[in-house]
Design an enzyme around this catalytic site. Structure first.
Site, PDB file in Angstrom:
ATOM      1  N   THR A  31       0.946  -1.098   0.041  1.00  0.00           N
ATOM      2  CA  THR A  31      -0.184  -0.137  -0.048  1.00  0.00           C
ATOM      3  C   THR A  31       0.931   1.426   0.090  1.00  0.00           C
ATOM      4  OG1 THR A  31      -1.775  -1.158   1.123  1.00  0.00           O
ATOM      5  CG2 THR A  31      -1.847   1.292   1.424  1.00  0.00           C
ATOM      6  N   SER A  33       1.989   5.301  -2.080  1.00  0.00           N
ATOM      7  CA  SER A  33       2.290   5.589  -3.337  1.00  0.00           C
ATOM      8  C   SER A  33       3.256   5.094  -3.979  1.00  0.00           C
ATOM      9  CB  SER A  33       2.771   7.315  -3.493  1.00  0.00           C
ATOM     10  OG  SER A  33       3.626   7.245  -2.531  1.00  0.00           O
ATOM     11  N   THR A  34       4.294   4.505  -3.710  1.00  0.00           N
ATOM     12  CA  THR A  34       5.203   3.581  -4.399  1.00  0.00           C
ATOM     13  C   THR A  34       4.700   2.343  -4.826  1.00  0.00           C
ATOM     14  OG1 THR A  34       6.905   4.552  -2.776  1.00  0.00           O
ATOM     15  CG2 THR A  34       7.638   2.968  -4.200  1.00  0.00           C
ATOM     16  N   GLY A  85       6.379  -0.685  -0.224  1.00  0.00           N
ATOM     17  CA  GLY A  85       7.113   0.427   0.049  1.00  0.00           C
ATOM     18  C   GLY A  85       7.516   0.361   1.750  1.00  0.00           C
ATOM     19  N   ASP A  87       8.620   3.491   5.148  1.00  0.00           N
ATOM     20  CA  ASP A  87       8.528   5.134   5.587  1.00  0.00           C
ATOM     21  C   ASP A  87       9.950   5.056   5.966  1.00  0.00           C
ATOM     22  OD1 ASP A  87       5.864   5.913   5.283  1.00  0.00           O
ATOM     23  OD2 ASP A  87       5.610   4.226   6.929  1.00  0.00           O
ATOM     24  N   LYS A  97       6.844   1.043   9.135  1.00  0.00           N
ATOM     25  CA  LYS A  97       5.940   1.263   7.958  1.00  0.00           C
ATOM     26  C   LYS A  97       4.590   1.656   8.777  1.00  0.00           C
ATOM     27  CE  LYS A  97       5.354  -1.907   5.006  1.00  0.00           C
ATOM     28  NZ  LYS A  97       4.596  -1.043   3.933  1.00  0.00           N
ATOM     29  N   GLY A 100       0.734   5.004   5.905  1.00  0.00           N
ATOM     30  CA  GLY A 100      -0.642   5.113   5.087  1.00  0.00           C
ATOM     31  C   GLY A 100      -1.667   4.444   5.981  1.00  0.00           C
ATOM     32  N   GLU A 106      -0.556  -5.130   6.063  1.00  0.00           N
ATOM     33  CA  GLU A 106       0.823  -5.235   5.362  1.00  0.00           C
ATOM     34  C   GLU A 106       1.497  -6.298   5.992  1.00  0.00           C
ATOM     35  OE1 GLU A 106       1.460  -0.612   3.847  1.00  0.00           O
ATOM     36  OE2 GLU A 106       1.992  -1.336   5.697  1.00  0.00           O
ATOM     37  N   LYS A 124      14.451   7.037   1.875  1.00  0.00           N
ATOM     38  CA  LYS A 124      13.964   6.406   2.915  1.00  0.00           C
ATOM     39  C   LYS A 124      15.066   5.511   3.789  1.00  0.00           C
ATOM     40  CE  LYS A 124       9.334   7.265   1.699  1.00  0.00           C
ATOM     41  NZ  LYS A 124       8.549   6.331   1.360  1.00  0.00           N
TER      42      LYS A 124
HETATM   43  C1  5RP Z   1       1.558   2.219   4.475  1.00  0.00           C
HETATM   44  C2  5RP Z   1       2.957   1.977   4.085  1.00  0.00           C
HETATM   45  C3  5RP Z   1       3.730   2.221   2.983  1.00  0.00           C
HETATM   46  O1  5RP Z   1       4.438   1.494   2.442  1.00  0.00           O
HETATM   47  C4  5RP Z   1       4.607   3.556   3.445  1.00  0.00           C
HETATM   48  O2  5RP Z   1       3.976   4.372   4.124  1.00  0.00           O
HETATM   49  C5  5RP Z   1       5.374   4.188   2.335  1.00  0.00           C
HETATM   50  O3  5RP Z   1       4.590   4.831   1.680  1.00  0.00           O
HETATM   51  P1  5RP Z   1       4.689   5.690   0.253  1.00  0.00           P
HETATM   52  O4  5RP Z   1       5.320   4.644  -0.815  1.00  0.00           O
HETATM   53  O5  5RP Z   1       3.672   6.365  -0.079  1.00  0.00           O
HETATM   54  O6  5RP Z   1       6.005   6.667   0.608  1.00  0.00           O
HETATM   55  O7  5RP Z   1       3.349   1.319   5.072  1.00  0.00           O
HETATM   56  O8  5RP Z   1       0.991   1.945   5.426  1.00  0.00           O
END
Ligand code: 5RP
Length: 236
Positions: A31, A33-34, A85, A87, A97, A100, A106, A124
């Site tokens: 989940t 944007s990546t 992805g 954080d 993580k 989001g 996850e 990151k």
């Molecule tokens: C969501 C997550 C995402 O993988 C994490 O927040 C990275 O997000 P993005 O790719 O938008 O930077 O753990 O719960």
């Protein structure tokens, strides 16, 4: 190269990585944007997989829109890979993580997978986890007791609020953010996580915690990381 381009580049690299897997298997999908860039890049090749298992309602919606089959995790016993992805990620592949809010699903899907393929841009990567506030999903009625327990780790605990709540009234968001599971999220800022495995186990022990967004047991096995000169593939 801007961050959106870096995400797109690593999403395409992850597509190439999973297309090396034998056809006809089921893929775990993360989940954010990546992960969205990965889903979009993989869409033309969706028939390579028998189906997907999704880590959030938002990802399910995106997968279905592209025509992927989305399976109930209860009907799947094992996944060759989970792509998501992060954080923050440290040199050993431990991650924070949950930015989001999808951390619980996850972690469940990651635990079903033989390999965790982490995709991110180089912003990151950190030497020690903790600059990004650590998300902890909780049962709402345990907010008080869990907050007090989390403060003992030395960080500042904040209840995550919904974005855009009451935006029509032009007010500051004031309602808690609610996860896909009906949980709330406490974000713990100011930690220096020297031992992610120990901290993950300790926070998991607190009554009222659903999931901590430290992925130390379910760490990344492969890291695809993009920067302005390309995508690096690291085995962790
Ligand atoms: C969501 C997550 C995402 O993988 C994490 O927040 C990275 O997000 P993005 O790719 O938008 O930077 O753990 O719960």
């Amino acid at each position: 190269m801007n961050q959106d381009q870096l995400k797109q580049m690593v999403g395409e690299a992850a597509r190439d990585e999973v297309l090396k897997l034998a056809a006809g298997q089921i893929l775990g999908v993360g989940t954010g944007s990546t992960a969205n860039c990965f889903i979009d890049a993989l869409a033309p090749y969706k028939d390579h997989f028998a189906g997907t298992v999704s880590s959030s309602n938002a990802t399910t919606e995106r997968l279905l829109k592209h025509g992927f089959q989305v399976l109930d995790p209860n009907d799947v016993t094992e996944l060759p890979a989970y792509v998501d992805g992060a954080d923050e990620i440290d040199p050993a592949g431990h991650m924070i993580k949950g930015g989001g809010g999808a951390l619980t699903r996850e972690k469940i899907i990651a635990s079903m997978a033989r390999q965790f393929i982490c995709i991110c841009d180089s912003s990151k990567q950190v030497p020690v986890l903790g600059n990004f506030a650590l998300p902890v999903e909780i049962i709402p009625l345990a907010k008080g007791v869990v907050s007090r327990e989390l403060e003992k780790f030395g960080g500042k605990v904040t209840l995550r609020l919904a974005k855009n709540t009451r935006a029509d009234l032009n007010q500051t968001p004031s309602e808690p953010f609610v996860t896909d599971n009906g949980g709330w999220i406490l974000d713990v800022a100011g930690l220096k996580i020297a031992d992610p495995i120990q901290m993950e186990a300790q926070i998991n022990q607190i009554a009222g915690v659903i999931t901590v967004g430290l992925f130390a047991k379910e760490k990344a096995n492969i890291l695809l990381v993009s920067n302005s000169s390309g995508v690096e593939r690291l085995l962790l």
